[in-house]
Scaffold this active site. Structure first.
Site, PDB file in Angstrom:
ATOM      1  N   GLU A 133     -14.348   1.139  12.773  1.00 31.79           N
ATOM      2  CA  GLU A 133     -13.643   0.413  13.798  1.00 31.79           C
ATOM      3  C   GLU A 133     -13.501   1.404  14.936  1.00 31.79           C
ATOM      4  O   GLU A 133     -13.775   1.120  16.137  1.00 31.79           O
ATOM      5  CB  GLU A 133     -12.503  -0.583  13.554  1.00 31.79           C
ATOM      6  CG  GLU A 133     -12.095  -1.027  14.758  1.00 31.79           C
ATOM      7  CD  GLU A 133     -10.762  -1.545  14.563  1.00 31.79           C
ATOM      8  OE1 GLU A 133     -10.171  -2.106  13.520  1.00 31.79           O
ATOM      9  OE2 GLU A 133      -9.755  -1.473  15.350  1.00 31.79           O
ATOM     10  N   SER A 227      -9.244  -0.182  -2.004  1.00 31.35           N
ATOM     11  CA  SER A 227      -8.931  -1.007  -0.770  1.00 31.35           C
ATOM     12  C   SER A 227      -7.472  -0.572  -0.517  1.00 31.35           C
ATOM     13  O   SER A 227      -6.367  -1.136  -1.161  1.00 31.35           O
ATOM     14  CB  SER A 227      -9.050  -2.650  -0.970  1.00 31.35           C
ATOM     15  OG  SER A 227      -8.166  -3.119  -0.164  1.00 31.35           O
ATOM     16  N   SER A 228      -7.149   0.115   0.779  1.00 29.58           N
ATOM     17  CA  SER A 228      -5.793   0.667   0.945  1.00 29.58           C
ATOM     18  C   SER A 228      -4.832  -0.548   1.219  1.00 29.58           C
ATOM     19  O   SER A 228      -3.525  -0.517   0.729  1.00 29.58           O
ATOM     20  CB  SER A 228      -5.777   1.851   2.122  1.00 29.58           C
ATOM     21  OG  SER A 228      -6.219   1.042   2.971  1.00 29.58           O
ATOM     22  N   ASN A 229      -5.275  -1.671   1.900  1.00 24.88           N
ATOM     23  CA  ASN A 229      -4.367  -2.610   2.266  1.00 24.88           C
ATOM     24  C   ASN A 229      -4.050  -3.143   0.769  1.00 24.88           C
ATOM     25  O   ASN A 229      -2.812  -3.804   0.903  1.00 24.88           O
ATOM     26  CB  ASN A 229      -5.159  -3.471   3.194  1.00 24.88           C
ATOM     27  CG  ASN A 229      -6.155  -4.746   2.868  1.00 24.88           C
ATOM     28  OD1 ASN A 229      -5.597  -5.602   2.309  1.00 24.88           O
ATOM     29  ND2 ASN A 229      -7.272  -4.229   2.871  1.00 24.88           N
TER      30      ASN A 229
END
Ligand code: F3S
Length: 288
Positions: A133, A227-229
């Site tokens: 992003e 997945s860090s989230n």
């Protein structure tokens, strides 16, 4: 009677859902479908799409080596995180049908940095320089741009005389850290245009997970190991509920529920498909 409750904001955020839906819509057109980069950070979703014939273009070099078939029955979908302007230009020049599934919140940042850099401002992107992003946002700047990831980098930043700044952030950046970094820039006395472009999808997901975990006897967090989230959700839920499970697929779930369970809560990371969430919900209901 045991209740199974799904967190309000579990799983895909608006932008990712929109991008995945776009891929399925395009598959319905019968065209050969490519995505620029994996459409989401979830191996299972990407595998399932690959089985349906969706191909992933890994990078700019691979794209440069491609050309659309003579029939032009091919479409390239741009993922939710967005891409640098140059990628859109390459797609256009090669004559690919391009379907832009960039999340509108990310697109808004592209427009801001494009406009502000054309107005002569130096752009500061607060975020992780390796994240696609951020690479995409950087690629829409028409002048100098710097990515700042932490307070130290903010302190070391020096602006050329007479220049003005425009500060934006990666959509998933931590709000408190962003504020700290902005404060450092403000103390430098520059003329700053600060635009908080953090998306609240992450915060909402965490808030709704915390609320359920606080009431639940058992909490299940679904998501990718990397997945860090999802890891963050697990951390938050474990603090509220001692019986918190982190699972990647239904196979990981070996629940031996005590009889007295009143409430089982379920939440999922941003790249977890609905289908998996439903499977887990159904499985737990059957077990109870
Ligand atoms: Fe998702 Fe778009 Fe926000 S991709 S995290 S809704 S910026």
């Amino acid at each position: 009677m045991t209740e199974v409750r799904l967190a309000e904001c579990a799983g895909f955020c608006f932008g990712v859902r929109r991008a995945v839906d776009t891929v399925y819509e395009q598959l319905g057109t019968g065209k050969t479908i490519y995505t620029y980069g994996p459409i989401v950070h979830n191996g299972e979703v990407v595998r399932e799409l690959e089985e349906r014939g969706v191909r992933v273009i890994q990078n700019r070099e691979e794209l440069l080596g491609m050309s659309p078939g003579a029939s032009r029955e091919e479409a390239v979908i741009i993922r939710a995180h967005g891409v640098p302007r140059e990628i859109c230009e390459i797609l256009e020049s090669k004559g690919f049908a391009c379907v832009d599934a960039t999340c509108p919140f990310v697109k808004k940042i592209h427009r801001i940095v494009e406009r502000e850099s054309r107005a002569g401002r130096h752009i500061v992107i607060v975020g992780d320089p390796r994240h696609p992003e951020v690479e995409g946002i950087r690629g829409w700047c028409d002048g100098p741009a710097t990515v700042v990831e932490n307070a130290e980098e903010a302190r070391n930043f020096a602006l050329s005389e007479g220049c003005e700044l425009c500060i934006v952030s990666q959509t998933t950046f931590n709000y408190n850290k962003f504020q700290d970094i902005v404060e450092i820039f403000q103390k430098k006395g520059y003329n700053n245009n600060i635009v908080n472009t953090i998306c609240n999808a992450t915060e909402e997901r965490q808030r709704s997970a915390r609320a359920i975990a606080a009431e639940a006897d058992v909490m299940i967090v679904i998501g990718g190991k990397h997945s860090s989230n999802t890891r963050k959700l697990y951390e938050i839920c474990s603090r509220e509920c001692a019986n918190t499970y982190f699972i990647q697929t239904l196979d990981d779930l070996r629940l031996e529920l005590p009889k007295a369970v009143r409430l089982v809560g379920i939440t999922a990371g941003a790249s977890t498909p609905n289908k998996l969430i439903e499977e887990v919900q159904n499985y737990v209901r059957i077990k109870l």
